[in-house]
Design an enzyme around this catalytic site. Structure first.
Site, PDB file in Angstrom:
ATOM      1  N   ASP A  49       0.829  -1.099  -0.255  1.00 52.15           N
ATOM      2  CA  ASP A  49       0.003  -0.139   0.013  1.00 52.15           C
ATOM      3  C   ASP A  49       0.798   1.306  -0.050  1.00 52.15           C
ATOM      4  OD1 ASP A  49      -2.260  -1.430   0.289  1.00 52.15           O
ATOM      5  OD2 ASP A  49      -2.003  -1.764   2.239  1.00 52.15           O
ATOM      6  N   HIS A  77       5.874  13.807   2.778  1.00 44.73           N
ATOM      7  CA  HIS A  77       6.270  14.771   3.909  1.00 44.73           C
ATOM      8  C   HIS A  77       5.887  14.433   5.249  1.00 44.73           C
ATOM      9  CE1 HIS A  77       9.307  17.235   1.619  1.00 44.73           C
ATOM     10  NE2 HIS A  77       8.304  16.916   0.608  1.00 44.73           N
ATOM     11  N   HIS A 140       3.987  26.884  -2.748  1.00 40.40           N
ATOM     12  CA  HIS A 140       4.219  25.504  -3.232  1.00 40.40           C
ATOM     13  C   HIS A 140       2.619  25.199  -3.599  1.00 40.40           C
ATOM     14  CE1 HIS A 140       5.624  21.418  -3.731  1.00 40.40           C
ATOM     15  NE2 HIS A 140       5.200  20.892  -2.486  1.00 40.40           N
ATOM     16  N   ASP A 162       9.959  22.101   0.009  1.00 35.40           N
ATOM     17  CA  ASP A 162       9.456  22.216  -1.440  1.00 35.40           C
ATOM     18  C   ASP A 162       8.968  23.742  -1.676  1.00 35.40           C
ATOM     19  OD1 ASP A 162      10.005  19.268  -1.211  1.00 35.40           O
ATOM     20  OD2 ASP A 162       7.668  18.953  -1.605  1.00 35.40           O
ATOM     21  N   ASP A 194      15.480  21.493  -2.627  1.00 37.04           N
ATOM     22  CA  ASP A 194      14.758  20.907  -3.455  1.00 37.04           C
ATOM     23  C   ASP A 194      15.333  20.557  -4.953  1.00 37.04           C
ATOM     24  OD1 ASP A 194      12.601  19.535  -4.958  1.00 37.04           O
ATOM     25  OD2 ASP A 194      11.298  21.538  -4.613  1.00 37.04           O
ATOM     26  N   ALA A 231      -5.903  16.315  -4.112  1.00 31.21           N
ATOM     27  CA  ALA A 231      -6.827  16.913  -3.125  1.00 31.21           C
ATOM     28  C   ALA A 231      -6.218  17.936  -2.058  1.00 31.21           C
ATOM     29  CB  ALA A 231      -7.170  15.589  -2.149  1.00 31.21           C
ATOM     30  N   SER A 232      -4.840  17.889  -2.001  1.00 31.62           N
ATOM     31  CA  SER A 232      -4.079  18.937  -1.388  1.00 31.62           C
ATOM     32  C   SER A 232      -3.708  20.267  -2.101  1.00 31.62           C
ATOM     33  CB  SER A 232      -2.878  18.272  -0.663  1.00 31.62           C
ATOM     34  OG  SER A 232      -1.966  17.905  -2.134  1.00 31.62           O
ATOM     35  N   HIS A 363      -1.619  22.546 -15.749  1.00 37.06           N
ATOM     36  CA  HIS A 363      -1.022  22.337 -14.413  1.00 37.06           C
ATOM     37  C   HIS A 363       0.273  23.123 -14.200  1.00 37.06           C
ATOM     38  CE1 HIS A 363       0.328  20.068 -10.995  1.00 37.06           C
ATOM     39  NE2 HIS A 363       1.303  19.767 -11.570  1.00 37.06           N
ATOM     40  N   GLY A 366       4.680  22.683  -8.403  1.00 36.31           N
ATOM     41  CA  GLY A 366       4.939  23.326  -7.028  1.00 36.31           C
ATOM     42  C   GLY A 366       6.465  23.477  -6.958  1.00 36.31           C
ATOM     43  N   HIS A 367       7.315  23.017  -7.756  1.00 31.53           N
ATOM     44  CA  HIS A 367       8.657  22.705  -7.445  1.00 31.53           C
ATOM     45  C   HIS A 367       9.495  23.866  -8.438  1.00 31.53           C
ATOM     46  CE1 HIS A 367       8.425  19.360  -4.984  1.00 31.53           C
ATOM     47  NE2 HIS A 367       7.454  18.867  -5.650  1.00 31.53           N
TER      48      HIS A 367
END
Length: 555
Positions: A49, A77, A140, A162, A194, A231-232, A363, A366-367
């Site tokens: 999983d 993280h 981020h 990040d 990062d 979702a974040s 898209h 975030g990096h």
């Protein structure tokens, strides 16, 4: 490992891989841990999983651990935090939104009431043993992310977290350049930076840049709109909600994780929406299609996600129909391409229009890209440099950038999991390895799955299983029942019955040979001989090597 004269940086996860982020700083009788992330299973990790770091190094120094500091709330993280909290009763520091996500995890593991969670803000200064920690705000793809300035007797260490440079962030909160400059004052001891997007030239696009594409999609679509997002990614969700409101559309949030995150973000003030903008599943039948926006998870083709069930026609309430537009508003994570393409194909089969990263700019990463990584190096001017958060090639490329920026080659280190960097007496060097590794999570099991089990699963998945069942006389060794031979995942017994019948004959011949020689073999020896004979037979006939499992009972 470490003495009072040395500061030791310990790589426990995320050094040479994507995910599993975890590191420690050891000085004298104190250790602070930064991040405790998980990694999602790779293709050859059958049935696993998730994966978390091995805590052996920390376990051996239990009394020295002072705190865990978490930079932000992504799974790579915080995913291992419940397992860390189960073993180590130390304060866990994080920002408001990050701790909200961690609380949900701890509640699921019945650990919330026993865990000491401490909220930090970007303007705080926290003293933990010999360390003084100053978080600084970063941009981020999740709210409330921070980098860390960790003051030590040898000078400040900058942990980038990040990050990216976004001059027009959705929430208006830019990377705190002023605090970073003031706290380091151009005398940074070590930069840990990062490396995720080191292969990409230029600058990462602003999250606001994506709003233009999203607005165009709304204008072009006359039917229902279905957005699949992480979702974040609250900022992306906020943009979709805002544009939906401008176009007179109502929003349905669907999926457990996205509903939970939206609720938390709304309660904490990170997401602005009103009840009037929302609808529920039961409203879908009455709201016109051109007024509907659904926001769900499943952009990576996760098997149990809402979007996957919708695409395969297995969702109880939501069915794709002609006129629907599905937007996968995220990048394709390496390794997920085949699954995502399969998802897209099924959506097209059901009549939807599908928009994804290869055909539209939907898209924003975030990096940081390469020029932003250079900016950070020039900003903090570190004496030593260690690239983090990336696969090995990313670390090599990032190190080369640091050297090109003027940091001497012997001060730029590549660390992998288990490596240590010892700083003291005016120099830095790589030290000895510490225990490290990957702990597999399978159902409720933690660490009970190891390499041999995974190899067996791989063998079963690739070659199938053959089971031999027979009952023998305990006294004389003759066959009383059987042999019965059947298979799973090996051959079709209906289409190829002669192969298994031949295997039965082979076993009978083996027993005839024993009887002629007057030998009564032990059960263990008999099992080994059956495996050996059938292995040779199946490889000769079919070129396959199934798992062979003899079950022998003595009566």
């Amino acid at each position: 490992m470490s003495s009072d004269k040395h500061l030791t940086v310990v790589a426990l996860g995320g050094f040479g891989e994507i995910g599993l982020n975890m590191m420690a700083l050891e000085l004298g009788d104190s250790i602070i841990v930064v991040d405790a992330g998980l990694m999602f299973p790779e293709e050859d990790m059958f049935g696993i999983d998730a994966v978390i770091p091995d805590f052996t190094y920390l376990r051996e120094r239990y009394q020295l651990i002072r705190a865990l500091i978490v930079t932000h709330g992504h799974e790579d993280h915080i995913g291992a935090v419940p397992f860390f909290a189960q073993e180590f009763r130390v304060p866990i520091y994080g920002t408001t939104f990050t701790l909200a996500l961690i609380r949900e995890k701890l509640r699921e593991h019945n650990l919330l009431n026993r865990t000491d969670l401490r909220t930090i803000k970007a303007e705080d200064v926290i003293e933990i043993g010999p360390f003084k920690v100053e978080p600084f705000r970063v941009c981020h793809s999740i709210p409330d992310g921070v980098g860390l300035i960790i003051h030590t007797p040898y000078g400040p260490i900058v942990h980038s977290g990040d990050f990216k440079l976004d001059h027009t962030p959705v929430d208006g909160k830019r990377l705190d350049v002023e605090k970073l400059s003031r706290a380091t004052e151009g005398r940074t001891l070590l930069l840990l930076s990062d490396s995720t997007n080191v292969e990409r030239e230029g600058y990462a696009p602003s999250e606001n840049h994506i709003a233009r594409t999203l607005a165009q999609i709304f204008s072009e679509s006359s039917g229902r709109l279905i957005f699949a997002v992480f979702a974040s990614n609250i900022h992306r969700i906020q943009q979709i909600v805002d544009i939906a409101s401008l176009h007179g559309r109502k929003v349905l949030f669907h999926g457990k994780s996205i509903q939970s995150n939206v609720r938390m973000a709304s309660e904490l003030g990170y997401l602005n929406l009103t009840e009037a903008e929302l609808i529920s599943l039961k409203d879908l039948a009455t709201v016109p299609d051109h007024q509907v926006v659904m926001i769900t998870t499943g952009s990576q083709g996760e098997p149990m996600s809402a979007l996957t069930r919708i695409a395969f026609g297995d969702h109880k309430w939501i069915k794709i129909k002609p006129g629907d537009t599905v937007v996968l508003s995220s990048k394709f994570i390496p390794g997920n391409e085949r699954t995502i393409h399969n998802l897209i194909n099924h959506l097209y089969r059901r009549g939807a229009e599908v928009i994804y990263e290869k055909i539209r700019d939907i898209h924003a990463s975030g990096h940081a890209y390469r020029e932003e990584l250079k900016w950070l190096i020039s900003m903090v001017k570190p004496r030593y440099f260690v690239p983090i958060h990336g696969e090995y090639r990313h670390l090599v490329m990032h190190r080369r950038i640091a050297i090109s920026m003027g940091i001497p080659e012997d001060r730029c280190f590549i660390m992998e999991d288990g490596d240590t960097l010892i700083i003291g007496n005016g120099c830095a060097r790589l030290g000895s390895k510490v225990p490290f590794g990957r702990i597999f999570l399978d159902g409720k099991g933690v660490g009970d799955i190891a390499g041999p089990v995974l190899r067996d699963r791989k063998h079963l998945a690739e070659d199938g299983l053959v089971i031999v069942s027979l009952v023998i006389d305990q006294e004389y060794g003759g066959i009383l029942s059987g042999p019965d031979v059947f298979s799973r995942g090996f051959i079709s017994e209906e289409m190829n019955p002669e192969i298994l019948q031949a295997a039965q004959c082979l076993i009978l011949e083996l027993f005839d040979q024993y009887m002629e020689e007057g030998v009564k073999p032990e059960v263990g020896e008999l099992q080994r001989e059956i495996r050996k004979q059938l292995k040779k037979f199946f490889h000769k006939i079919l070129g396959r090597r199934p798992v062979i499992y003899p079950v022998i009972a003595e009566v």
